[in-house]
Design a protein around this motif. Structure first.
Motif, PDB file in Angstrom:
ATOM      1  N   UNK A  37       2.793  10.654  18.409  1.00 49.11           N
ATOM      2  CA  UNK A  37       1.530  10.740  17.682  1.00 49.11           C
ATOM      3  C   UNK A  37       0.963   9.322  17.621  1.00 49.11           C
ATOM      4  N   UNK A  92     -11.215  -5.607  11.789  1.00 45.90           N
ATOM      5  CA  UNK A  92      -9.824  -5.361  12.215  1.00 45.90           C
ATOM      6  C   UNK A  92      -9.613  -3.920  12.628  1.00 45.90           C
ATOM      7  N   UNK A 125       0.488   5.393   0.942  1.00 42.89           N
ATOM      8  CA  UNK A 125      -0.360   6.381   1.585  1.00 42.89           C
ATOM      9  C   UNK A 125       0.296   7.739   1.482  1.00 42.89           C
ATOM     10  N   UNK A 134      -7.791   5.507   8.426  1.00 37.31           N
ATOM     11  CA  UNK A 134      -7.116   6.021   9.612  1.00 37.31           C
ATOM     12  C   UNK A 134      -7.926   7.122  10.299  1.00 37.31           C
ATOM     13  N   UNK A 135      -7.744   7.210  11.600  1.00 34.43           N
ATOM     14  CA  UNK A 135      -8.224   8.356  12.344  1.00 34.43           C
ATOM     15  C   UNK A 135      -7.312   9.551  12.122  1.00 34.43           C
ATOM     16  N   UNK A 136      -7.644  10.659  12.736  1.00 31.29           N
ATOM     17  CA  UNK A 136      -6.897  11.894  12.511  1.00 31.29           C
ATOM     18  C   UNK A 136      -5.656  11.999  13.393  1.00 31.29           C
ATOM     19  N   UNK A 174       0.287  11.358   3.607  1.00 33.32           N
ATOM     20  CA  UNK A 174      -0.100  11.862   4.912  1.00 33.32           C
ATOM     21  C   UNK A 174       0.284  13.320   5.004  1.00 33.32           C
ATOM     22  N   UNK A 234      -6.525  -1.266  14.610  1.00 41.33           N
ATOM     23  CA  UNK A 234      -5.090  -1.195  14.885  1.00 41.33           C
ATOM     24  C   UNK A 234      -4.764   0.085  15.644  1.00 41.33           C
ATOM     25  N   UNK A 240      -2.016   6.823  16.118  1.00 41.89           N
ATOM     26  CA  UNK A 240      -2.983   6.689  15.040  1.00 41.89           C
ATOM     27  C   UNK A 240      -3.759   5.393  15.196  1.00 41.89           C
ATOM     28  N   UNK A 288       3.597   7.027  15.765  1.00 45.00           N
ATOM     29  CA  UNK A 288       4.470   7.562  14.736  1.00 45.00           C
ATOM     30  C   UNK A 288       5.480   8.486  15.381  1.00 45.00           C
ATOM     31  N   UNK A 315      -1.303   2.444  16.135  1.00 39.69           N
ATOM     32  CA  UNK A 315       0.085   2.709  15.749  1.00 39.69           C
ATOM     33  C   UNK A 315       0.581   3.938  16.505  1.00 39.69           C
ATOM     34  N   UNK A 329      -7.399   0.371   4.199  1.00 38.47           N
ATOM     35  CA  UNK A 329      -7.238   0.715   5.609  1.00 38.47           C
ATOM     36  C   UNK A 329      -7.592   2.178   5.788  1.00 38.47           C
ATOM     37  N   UNK A 350      -9.810  -1.912   9.212  1.00 37.94           N
ATOM     38  CA  UNK A 350      -9.830  -2.529   7.888  1.00 37.94           C
ATOM     39  C   UNK A 350     -10.818  -3.669   7.900  1.00 37.94           C
ATOM     40  N   UNK A 409      -0.324  -4.426   8.543  1.00 38.40           N
ATOM     41  CA  UNK A 409       0.482  -3.578   7.685  1.00 38.40           C
ATOM     42  C   UNK A 409       1.786  -3.266   8.406  1.00 38.40           C
ATOM     43  N   UNK A 435       5.365   4.461  11.002  1.00 37.40           N
ATOM     44  CA  UNK A 435       4.280   3.987  11.858  1.00 37.40           C
ATOM     45  C   UNK A 435       4.647   2.617  12.403  1.00 37.40           C
ATOM     46  N   UNK A 448       4.809  -0.709   8.136  1.00 38.14           N
ATOM     47  CA  UNK A 448       5.095   0.533   7.436  1.00 38.14           C
ATOM     48  C   UNK A 448       6.587   0.784   7.328  1.00 38.14           C
ATOM     49  N   UNK A 449       6.950   1.467   6.249  1.00 36.35           N
ATOM     50  CA  UNK A 449       8.278   2.037   6.161  1.00 36.35           C
ATOM     51  C   UNK A 449       8.318   3.347   6.939  1.00 36.35           C
ATOM     52  N   UNK A 484      -3.789  15.923   9.013  1.00 36.65           N
ATOM     53  CA  UNK A 484      -4.852  15.112   8.398  1.00 36.65           C
ATOM     54  C   UNK A 484      -4.574  13.626   8.615  1.00 36.65           C
ATOM     55  N   UNK A 485      -5.558  12.784   8.298  1.00 34.91           N
ATOM     56  CA  UNK A 485      -5.354  11.335   8.368  1.00 34.91           C
ATOM     57  C   UNK A 485      -4.598  10.868   7.134  1.00 34.91           C
ATOM     58  N   UNK A 486      -3.793   9.824   7.261  1.00 38.54           N
ATOM     59  CA  UNK A 486      -3.193   9.226   6.063  1.00 38.54           C
ATOM     60  C   UNK A 486      -4.292   8.812   5.084  1.00 38.54           C
ATOM     61  N   UNK A 525       0.842  -1.191   0.000  1.00 48.57           N
ATOM     62  CA  UNK A 525       0.000   0.000   0.000  1.00 48.57           C
ATOM     63  C   UNK A 525       0.877   1.241   0.000  1.00 48.57           C
TER      64      UNK A 525
END
Lengths: 112, 112
Positions: B88, B31, A36, B103-105, A38, B33, B90, B37, B35, B101, B94, A100, B43, A102-103, A42-44, A34
């Protein structure tokens, strides 16, 4: 822990420049990748979901390619605009699970 | 419009406090999640849940717990907040493996 790497970590370009960045991921047990975008405060937002080797996806000036055999994906932005400034995240899903990974993201700043 | 809502955008808590971060989704997703950041680290998955009352540890569960009593709500709990949990946070949800997927803010938590 799966290793998903993005490069560069940050990038400054001028408006109108084209740019690209890389996501590297394990080539075994691949299920999906995926991308994204960001933006600050804001949300991703999902850009692309890529599942097949050789996939190319495009949304406006942004496109992405996928090579599952060698474990990388490229994201391209043609003619960058200031509104493209954001952190671009890639995330890898294996065929063994639900998560997921993430990088670290590439932070793009486009100067007008 | 699909929605993942986190209860707070910004929180400041004291070291040692018990902190609850709430997340609600209205998409009937199985699902969910949590995370965090941090700069340069992307993430990182703390916990996830694939059904009511089910939870699995992610990559960095230490110092956190979670609760999923209802399908739409997934809570992250910091039993005794510490300054290294300033980050942060998140929430995401999903439907099925490989699906989009959302995401929230985000909640920016500062522990002082």
């Amino acid at each position: 822990i799966l290793n998903v790497e993005q490069s560069p970590q940050s990038l400054h370009v001028q408006e109108g420049d084209s740019t690209n960045f890389t996501c590297s991921f394990p080539s075994s047990n691949f299920y999906a990748l995926h991308w994204y975008r960001w933006e600050t405060a804001k949300s991703p937002e999902a850009l692309f979901v890529m599942t097949l080797n050789g996939d190319e996806k495009k949304k406006g000036r942004i496109s992405a390619t996928l090579n599952t055999k060698e474990g990388y994906s490229y994201l391209y932005i043609k003619g960058s605009q200031p509104e493209d400034s954001a952190t671009y995240l890639c995330a890898f899903i294996t065929n063994a699970g639900n998560m997921l990974t993430f990088g670290g993201g590439t932070r793009l700043m486009v100067k007008p | 419009d699909v929605k993942v809502t986190q209860s707070s955008r910004y929180l400041v808590k004291r070291t040692g406090e018990k902190v609850f971060l709430e997340c609600v989704q209205d998409m009937d997703h199985e699902n969910m999640f949590w995370y965090r950041q941090d700069p340069g680290l992307g993430l990182r998955l703390i916990y996830f849940s694939y059904d009511v009352k089910m939870k699995e540890k992610g990559d960095i569960p230490e110092g956190y717990s979670v609760s999923r009593e209802k399908k739409e709500r997934f809570s992250l709990i910091l039993e005794s907040a510490s300054t290294n949990q300033t980050s942060m946070y998140l929430c995401a949800s999903r439907k099925v493996q490989g699906g989009g997927t959302f995401f929230g803010q985000g909640t920016r938590l500062t522990v002082v």
